[in-house]
Design a protein around this motif. Structure first.
Motif, PDB file in Angstrom:
ATOM      1  N   ASP A 165      12.712  -8.411  -6.611  1.00 26.93           N
ATOM      2  CA  ASP A 165      12.434  -8.592  -8.030  1.00 26.93           C
ATOM      3  C   ASP A 165      10.916  -8.493  -8.199  1.00 26.93           C
ATOM      4  N   TRP A 166      10.456  -7.333  -8.639  1.00 27.17           N
ATOM      5  CA  TRP A 166       9.025  -7.054  -8.754  1.00 27.17           C
ATOM      6  C   TRP A 166       8.473  -7.652 -10.039  1.00 27.17           C
ATOM      7  N   SER A 167       7.381  -8.391  -9.938  1.00 20.22           N
ATOM      8  CA  SER A 167       6.709  -8.944 -11.113  1.00 20.22           C
ATOM      9  C   SER A 167       5.362  -8.269 -11.351  1.00 20.22           C
ATOM     10  N   ALA A 168       4.854  -7.564 -10.353  1.00 22.92           N
ATOM     11  CA  ALA A 168       3.598  -6.822 -10.442  1.00 22.92           C
ATOM     12  C   ALA A 168       3.595  -5.803  -9.305  1.00 22.92           C
ATOM     13  N   PRO A 169       2.667  -4.836  -9.317  1.00 20.58           N
ATOM     14  CA  PRO A 169       2.624  -3.867  -8.219  1.00 20.58           C
ATOM     15  C   PRO A 169       2.393  -4.501  -6.843  1.00 20.58           C
ATOM     16  N   ASP A 170       1.766  -5.688  -6.820  1.00 25.54           N
ATOM     17  CA  ASP A 170       1.512  -6.350  -5.541  1.00 25.54           C
ATOM     18  C   ASP A 170       2.113  -7.755  -5.492  1.00 25.54           C
ATOM     19  N   ALA A 171       3.243  -7.941  -6.180  1.00 27.87           N
ATOM     20  CA  ALA A 171       3.934  -9.230  -6.163  1.00 27.87           C
ATOM     21  C   ALA A 171       5.435  -9.004  -6.316  1.00 27.87           C
ATOM     22  N   VAL A 172       6.185  -9.541  -5.388  1.00 27.39           N
ATOM     23  CA  VAL A 172       7.637  -9.360  -5.409  1.00 27.39           C
ATOM     24  C   VAL A 172       8.309 -10.637  -4.899  1.00 27.39           C
ATOM     25  N   ALA A 180      11.550 -15.834  -1.079  1.00 21.44           N
ATOM     26  CA  ALA A 180      10.113 -15.939  -0.843  1.00 21.44           C
ATOM     27  C   ALA A 180       9.368 -15.088  -1.865  1.00 21.44           C
ATOM     28  N   ASN A 181       8.271 -15.613  -2.377  1.00 24.93           N
ATOM     29  CA  ASN A 181       7.411 -14.891  -3.306  1.00 24.93           C
ATOM     30  C   ASN A 181       6.279 -14.255  -2.500  1.00 24.93           C
ATOM     31  N   LEU A 182       6.310 -12.944  -2.354  1.00 22.20           N
ATOM     32  CA  LEU A 182       5.300 -12.229  -1.572  1.00 22.20           C
ATOM     33  C   LEU A 182       4.256 -11.661  -2.515  1.00 22.20           C
ATOM     34  N   LYS A 183       2.980 -11.871  -2.164  1.00 21.40           N
ATOM     35  CA  LYS A 183       1.877 -11.379  -2.992  1.00 21.40           C
ATOM     36  C   LYS A 183       0.857 -10.683  -2.133  1.00 21.40           C
ATOM     37  N   GLY A 184       0.249  -9.657  -2.689  1.00 21.32           N
ATOM     38  CA  GLY A 184      -0.821  -8.937  -2.004  1.00 21.32           C
ATOM     39  C   GLY A 184      -2.111  -9.722  -2.064  1.00 21.32           C
ATOM     40  N   ALA A 244       0.820  -1.215   0.000  1.00 21.69           N
ATOM     41  CA  ALA A 244       0.000   0.000   0.000  1.00 21.69           C
ATOM     42  C   ALA A 244       0.854   1.267   0.000  1.00 21.69           C
ATOM     43  N   ALA A 245       2.170   1.128   0.037  1.00 26.12           N
ATOM     44  CA  ALA A 245       3.065   2.297   0.054  1.00 26.12           C
ATOM     45  C   ALA A 245       2.925   3.080  -1.249  1.00 26.12           C
ATOM     46  N   GLU A 246       3.235   4.369  -1.170  1.00 26.63           N
ATOM     47  CA  GLU A 246       3.065   5.267  -2.314  1.00 26.63           C
ATOM     48  C   GLU A 246       4.030   4.964  -3.458  1.00 26.63           C
ATOM     49  N   THR A 247       5.240   4.549  -3.142  1.00 23.77           N
ATOM     50  CA  THR A 247       6.230   4.263  -4.176  1.00 23.77           C
ATOM     51  C   THR A 247       6.877   2.910  -3.908  1.00 23.77           C
ATOM     52  N   ARG A 248       7.514   2.386  -4.935  1.00 24.96           N
ATOM     53  CA  ARG A 248       8.211   1.116  -4.801  1.00 24.96           C
ATOM     54  C   ARG A 248       9.379   1.235  -3.827  1.00 24.96           C
TER      55      ARG A 248
END
Length: 154
Positions: free
Chosen positions: A124-131, A149-153, A88-92
């Motif tokens: 390594d970002w793959s989407a705005p809510d997946a890294v 770890a693959n973190l997803k929103g 939910a942060a404003e920038t990456r």
């Protein structure tokens, strides 16, 4: 009726130097878990496999990164990270800063004292809510592991 406390117990003084020192537990073995299959690994006779101490610690680190903090009553409030807050942060850059702080704090809160320090956190970002996060963790006895770890929103 027998006495609960022996007589004179209130006069007994324990010297601070006689108390045992707090020691790090070290790398205790655990159970081998396959995160891809989502279950404990078994051999051909359906016996659950043991994981050596360092592998067990690596699994603890991975589980800590994959757990949403404050969402599971089984874990202490020190366990896990707040992925939704970071996404939910404003920038990456802010998201990476939040994740870096949270990952470092969570892994250093290891109740067994295995984690010495956390370094080299890569994103390594793959989407705005997946890294995909890769973390280098140094433990006691100069053991170094990498955890991915693959973190997803949500």
């Amino acid at each position: 009726m027998p006495e609960l406390f022996p007589s004179g117990y209130e006069n007994e003084i324990t010297e601070l130097s006689s108390l045992p020192e707090e020691r790090k537990v070290g790398y205790k073995p655990g159970l081998r878990f396959s995160y891809a299959a989502g279950k404990l690994q078994q051999d051909g006779k359906q016996r659950i496999q043991d994981a050596p101490g360092v592998e067990s610690w690596r699994n603890w680190c991975y589980n800590c990164l994959m757990t949403q903090r404050y969402h599971h009553l089984a874990y202490s409030t020190d366990f896990g990270i707040e992925v939704e807050e970071a996404f939910a942060a404003e920038t990456r850059e802010k998201a990476e800063s939040l994740l870096t702080r949270q990952i470092t704090e969570a892994l250093q809160a290891d109740p067994y004292g295995r984690t010495d320090y956390v370094s080299d956190i890569r994103f390594d970002w793959s989407a705005p809510d997946a890294v995909t996060v890769t973390v280098t963790v140094r433990g006691i006895d100069d053991v170094t592991i990498d955890v991915t770890a693959n973190l997803k929103g949500g």
